[in-house]
Design an enzyme around this catalytic site. Structure first.
Site, PDB file in Angstrom:
ATOM      1  N   GLU B  61       0.810  -1.225   0.000  1.00 31.94           N
ATOM      2  CA  GLU B  61       0.000   0.000   0.000  1.00 31.94           C
ATOM      3  C   GLU B  61       0.841   1.271   0.000  1.00 31.94           C
ATOM      4  O   GLU B  61       0.518   2.230  -0.707  1.00 31.94           O
ATOM      5  CB  GLU B  61      -0.968   0.002   1.190  1.00 31.94           C
ATOM      6  CG  GLU B  61      -2.138  -0.963   1.059  1.00 31.94           C
ATOM      7  CD  GLU B  61      -1.816  -2.381   1.506  1.00 31.94           C
ATOM      8  OE1 GLU B  61      -0.668  -2.618   1.967  1.00 31.94           O
ATOM      9  OE2 GLU B  61      -2.701  -3.255   1.407  1.00 31.94           O
ATOM     10  N   HIS B 130      -9.191  -5.244  10.670  1.00 35.22           N
ATOM     11  CA  HIS B 130      -9.899  -5.025   9.409  1.00 35.22           C
ATOM     12  C   HIS B 130     -11.187  -4.234   9.607  1.00 35.22           C
ATOM     13  O   HIS B 130     -12.061  -4.247   8.756  1.00 35.22           O
ATOM     14  CB  HIS B 130     -10.223  -6.367   8.737  1.00 35.22           C
ATOM     15  CG  HIS B 130      -9.028  -7.056   8.161  1.00 35.22           C
ATOM     16  ND1 HIS B 130      -7.927  -7.406   8.910  1.00 35.22           N
ATOM     17  CD2 HIS B 130      -8.744  -7.462   6.889  1.00 35.22           C
ATOM     18  CE1 HIS B 130      -7.030  -7.997   8.145  1.00 35.22           C
ATOM     19  NE2 HIS B 130      -7.498  -8.043   6.912  1.00 35.22           N
TER      20      HIS B 130
END
Lengths: 361, 331
Positions: B61, B130
């Site tokens: 990322e 998450h």
């Protein structure tokens, strides 16, 4: 600026076509740019010590050949991005001493209107994309500039500079992988001055015996190690990478061995503790790139000692004039605090006028 | 009969239209191309647009978001997908330092027209890592825009305006909303030929006179359910205001609603400490103090990391019953 020992021969690199094609004027131009960088920084240091400049001042003194040699190879679609030791690259791409000096003084006439400071010079009109403060943080951006060049179908590349300390940042390794995976024309240039701030390379980086750039093997990327004292060697080495980027859209990892004469920044109180005075003295006396190039040009009969003195004098005068310009320039106005945050607000577009953008007070 | 499509389909339509609208729009993210999207938002786009426009990124990322930021400075318009917005934390330096401050530090010479989109919600039984809701964290940073659409209509209209925006827009969706259907007019039903929802404009989702339930993202859906209960059982007529955009913020719509109802609750799935509700309630207190008949309340996720066990996790999130219960204390 006289070197105590004559420079070793650079014939091998001098004969490289990219160097053999240099005119005398161009060779002198390279010297002038290096000297201008040095005098600019010496002048800024003087004003820092006098208290006129605050913040951080990361000096490039000793490393000038790296930026000047590599940037001298670039053309219309080639881009430059670096970290916080950015004055040399800025002047090498053609930014003026005035705008650069005013910026470190925090003045409105600075290249970033006093909003960036020493570490954050930008000149997109000269394909110069900063000046970035976080170690290694610019390496994905450089990869992105190369992505853009490729996306637009241009024949170009991005020179993405980083220090030897940055090679241990995760973002750098992610950038290497992306660049190799996607065939991006980016050239990562590790300016290895031996120290990540006060920690020596030995104490900070695990790497193959061949050097830091050999880590590129792990990414199936071409690499090379270059001695940064000689402009000829830098230009010959970097040019191979530029050709690779232009012709094959492939990245390269380069390590250019260099040395900073000063501390990590001017605020580095230990600059002569983690390195011995003898070591610093040796690099200043024996491996100074400006001395080296000056002697090369004298040996070649391109300039005389007097010519060098004249160039040095002119650069000093230019730096003094830049300091005067900075001193007499106004500080930014308080009203500018909320400019340059959102493009849409600055340009008074419908999007910029819709909703509340700022929440102070 | 108005056209109904899911939030996911509407979002995909918006992306597809922008790929057609501007050759410089590129979609990049993990599994967005050949896999058709981890949550199938980008399904079919790689088949239609090919390798140049829809690109699978490695799990990297910081690298690919930073790369998108660099490319955007040159004029590419990257739309980056985060499989979960929780993964933004891996790219934090790029998203906070580089995307948000390059413009300022260059004295306005640079702009960063990037969109970073993905689901930013809890409540899906996947544990704390998450389930982050970082809208308040990113909205804290001047230079960034934060958008959080709650229905199919808005997600399409807002993704299109976000991609056309010349500043970085962090576009926060919800996996829970992806399957929810809503009315989305087709382009030939629209005067302008396309659906654009401006960033910075809130929407009254339900008119009411007794209390304002102000919310963003999925909490809007929860608030609407609470409003039904309040009306049916307690004869309380709640107004539901969907902010849609968090920064810039439609302050005017908030104050108009509060001045009408004199009571407000901010509902969000974010955490309470310095959440969006903290900002909004402070603004209401400062600007509409005399219009208030009761303190502004905030309903948020429980101030704890997301619980894995679904039996407990659902209790951490705002529920209609909680909203009703709290509303009754001030109505």
């Amino acid at each position: 600026m006289a070197s105590k020992t004559p420079p070793k021969s650079t014939a091998e690199y001098a004969d490289d076509p990219i160097n053999a094609s240099l005119s005398n004027e161009e060779k002198i131009g390279l010297l002038r740019t290096m000297v201008r960088i040095r005098r600019f920084e010496q002048t800024s240091l003087k004003h820092y010590h006098a208290g006129s400049i605050g913040g951080f001042l990361h000096l490039y003194i000793g490393q000038e050949s790296v930026a000047v040699g590599s940037i001298s190879l670039l053309g219309e679609h080639d881009h430059v991005i670096t970290a916080y030791r950015d004055h040399g690259h800025a002047l090498a791409v053609g930014m003026s001493m005035d705008e650069c000096m005013a910026e470190v003084f925090g003045k409105k006439t600075g290249c970033s209107k006093g909003k960036g400071g020493s570490m954050h010079y930008f000149a997109p009109d000269k394909n110069y994309w900063g000046g970035h403060g976080i170690v290694g943080g610019q390496t994905p951006l450089g990869t992105g500039l190369a992505f853009g060049v490729k996306y637009f179908g241009q024949k170009g590349c991005c020179l993405c500079y980083l220090g030897d300390g940055a090679i241990n940042q995760g973002a750098f390794h992610e950038a290497l992988n992306l660049a190799a995976l996607w065939d991006l024309p980016v050239i990562f240039i590790i300016e290895n001055n031996g120290y990540s701030m006060g920690t020596s390379q030995l104490r900070s980086s695990a790497h193959p015996e061949e050097g830091l750039a050999a880590r590129a093997e792990g990414y199936n990327m071409d690499w090379a190690k270059i001695d940064g004292v000689s402009l000829y060697e830098i230009r010959a080495g970097v040019n191979k990478a530029v050709e690779r980027a232009h012709e094959h859209s492939r990245p390269t990892l380069l390590e250019i061995k260099t040395y900073r004469h000063k501390g990590h920044s001017v605020a580095d109180a230990n600059a002569e503790k983690y390195r011995t005075k003898e070591e610093i003295r040796e690099y200043m006396d024996e491996h100074d790139p400006i001395d080296f190039w000056t002697h090369t040009l004298i040996e070649e009969g391109v300039i005389t000692t007097d010519d060098f003195k004249q160039i040095n004098k002119e650069a000093g005068a230019e730096a003094d004039a830049a300091a005067k310009f900075a001193i007499k320039s106004p500080y930014p106005d308080e009203s500018e605090i909320f400019d340059d945050i959102y493009w849409e607000v600055d340009n008074n577009t419908e999007a910029g006028r819709t909703g509340r953008h700022f929440f102070h007070g | 009969m108005p056209r109904e499509i899911t939030y996911r389909e509407a979002l995909r339509e918006g992306l597809d239209e922008e790929l057609a609208h501007d050759d410089n729009v590129v979609i990049i993210g993990e599994e967005v191309a050949e896999y058709n999207g981890a949550y199938k938002v980008t399904e079919g786009l790689w088949n239609k647009w090919g390798d140049k426009r829809v690109i699978d990124a490695p799990i990297s990322e910081a690298g690919f978001i930073g790369m998108g930021i660099g490319a955007s400075m040159l004029g590419v318009r990257p739309v980056m997908e985060l499989m979960f917005y929780s993964f933004a934390y891996v790219a934090f330096d790029q998203m906070m330092n580089n995307a948000a401050t390059c413009r300022y530090m260059s004295g306005g010479l640079i702009n960063v027209p990037i969109v970073v989109r993905g689901p930013a919600n809890g409540g899906t039984n996947v544990g704390a890592t998450h389930s982050h809701t970082p809208e308040n964290i990113f909205a804290n940073m001047p230079g960034l825009k934060v958008v959080s659409p709650s229905d199919a209509h808005d997600v399409k209209g807002l993704i299109k305006s976000s991609i056309r925006d010349n500043d970085p827009v962090y576009f926060m969706e919800s996996t829970v909303l992806y399957g929810m259907s809503g009315e989305v007019p087709s382009n030939d039903e629209l005067d302008d030929g396309e659906l654009i929802v401006p960033i910075g404009k809130a929407k009254v989702k339900r008119e009411g006179a007794d209390i304002s339930l102000i919310a963003h993202g999925r909490a809007v859906v929860t608030s609407l359910a609470a409003a039904d209960i309040l009306a049916d059982k307690y004869n309380i007529n709640a107004e539901v205001l969907d902010l849609r955009s968090i920064r810039p913020l439609d302050e005017q719509a908030i104050m108009e609603s509060v001045r009408k109802t004199h009571r407000a609750i901010y509902v969000e799935e974010n955490k309470p400490f310095c959440g969006i509700g903290a900002q909004v309630s402070s603004m209401i207190m400062e600007q509409a103090f005399d219009d208030l008949d009761a303190p502004v309340l905030r309903i948020t996720s429980a101030d704890a990391p997301a619980f894995y066990s679904p039996a407990i996790e659902k209790l951490q999130l705002p529920a209609p019953e909680e909203i009703v219960e709290r509303a009754l204390t001030i109505c």
